[in-house]
Design a protein around this motif. Structure first.
Motif, PDB file in Angstrom:
ATOM      1  N   CYS A  10      -4.360  -0.656   0.114  1.00  0.00           N
ATOM      2  CA  CYS A  10      -5.027  -1.664   0.914  1.00  0.00           C
ATOM      3  C   CYS A  10      -6.499  -1.251   0.988  1.00  0.00           C
ATOM      4  O   CYS A  10      -6.840  -0.105   0.682  1.00  0.00           O
ATOM      5  CB  CYS A  10      -4.396  -1.751   2.302  1.00  0.00           C
ATOM      6  SG  CYS A  10      -4.722  -0.334   3.355  1.00  0.00           S
ATOM      7  N   CYS A  44       0.852  -1.178   0.000  1.00  0.00           N
ATOM      8  CA  CYS A  44       0.000   0.000   0.000  1.00  0.00           C
ATOM      9  C   CYS A  44       0.893   1.234   0.000  1.00  0.00           C
ATOM     10  O   CYS A  44       1.779   1.361   0.848  1.00  0.00           O
ATOM     11  CB  CYS A  44      -0.899  -0.021   1.233  1.00  0.00           C
ATOM     12  SG  CYS A  44      -1.891   1.479   1.385  1.00  0.00           S
ATOM     13  N   LYS A  50       0.294  -6.988   1.280  1.00  0.00           N
ATOM     14  CA  LYS A  50      -0.799  -7.946   1.239  1.00  0.00           C
ATOM     15  C   LYS A  50      -0.271  -9.344   1.533  1.00  0.00           C
ATOM     16  O   LYS A  50       0.722  -9.778   0.973  1.00  0.00           O
ATOM     17  CB  LYS A  50      -1.473  -7.930  -0.131  1.00  0.00           C
ATOM     18  CG  LYS A  50      -2.808  -8.636  -0.098  1.00  0.00           C
ATOM     19  CD  LYS A  50      -3.498  -8.550  -1.441  1.00  0.00           C
ATOM     20  CE  LYS A  50      -4.894  -9.145  -1.315  1.00  0.00           C
ATOM     21  NZ  LYS A  50      -5.573  -9.287  -2.583  1.00  0.00           N
ATOM     22  N   TRP A  86      -3.837  -7.733   5.411  1.00  0.00           N
ATOM     23  CA  TRP A  86      -2.789  -6.737   5.216  1.00  0.00           C
ATOM     24  C   TRP A  86      -2.078  -6.489   6.528  1.00  0.00           C
ATOM     25  O   TRP A  86      -2.708  -6.378   7.569  1.00  0.00           O
ATOM     26  CB  TRP A  86      -3.383  -5.429   4.705  1.00  0.00           C
ATOM     27  CG  TRP A  86      -3.900  -5.529   3.317  1.00  0.00           C
ATOM     28  CD1 TRP A  86      -5.034  -6.158   2.911  1.00  0.00           C
ATOM     29  CD2 TRP A  86      -3.294  -4.997   2.133  1.00  0.00           C
ATOM     30  NE1 TRP A  86      -5.163  -6.033   1.549  1.00  0.00           N
ATOM     31  CE2 TRP A  86      -4.129  -5.316   1.050  1.00  0.00           C
ATOM     32  CE3 TRP A  86      -2.128  -4.256   1.882  1.00  0.00           C
ATOM     33  CZ2 TRP A  86      -3.825  -4.945  -0.264  1.00  0.00           C
ATOM     34  CZ3 TRP A  86      -1.837  -3.871   0.589  1.00  0.00           C
ATOM     35  CH2 TRP A  86      -2.676  -4.223  -0.472  1.00  0.00           C
TER      36      TRP A  86
END
Ligand SMILES: [Zn+2]
Length: 57
Positions: free
Chosen positions: A33, A5, A12, A17
């Motif tokens: 995310c 992200c 991920k 996450w």
């Protein structure tokens, strides 16, 4: 390849996450995310609402 992200720098994983160290040599793909994606969408929607107001004024 791993998705990171670009806002909160979480990566991920298979179960969600999380912030974690990324091994060197791993190819990173920048994205959002779900949390930051939602915030980004809300910001974009606000922007368009504001520009709509300006147009109709
Ligand atoms: Zn994020």
């Amino acid at each position: 390849m791993q998705i990171i992200c670009c806002v909160c720098h979480k990566t991920k994983r298979y179960n969600g996450w999380a912030k974690q160290a990324v091994r060197s040599g791993v190819q990173l793909s920048h994205g959002y995310c779900p949390h930051c994606y939602k915030q980004m969408i809300e910001r974009v929607e606000n922007f368009f609402v504001m520009s709509d107001c300006r147009k109709s004024a």
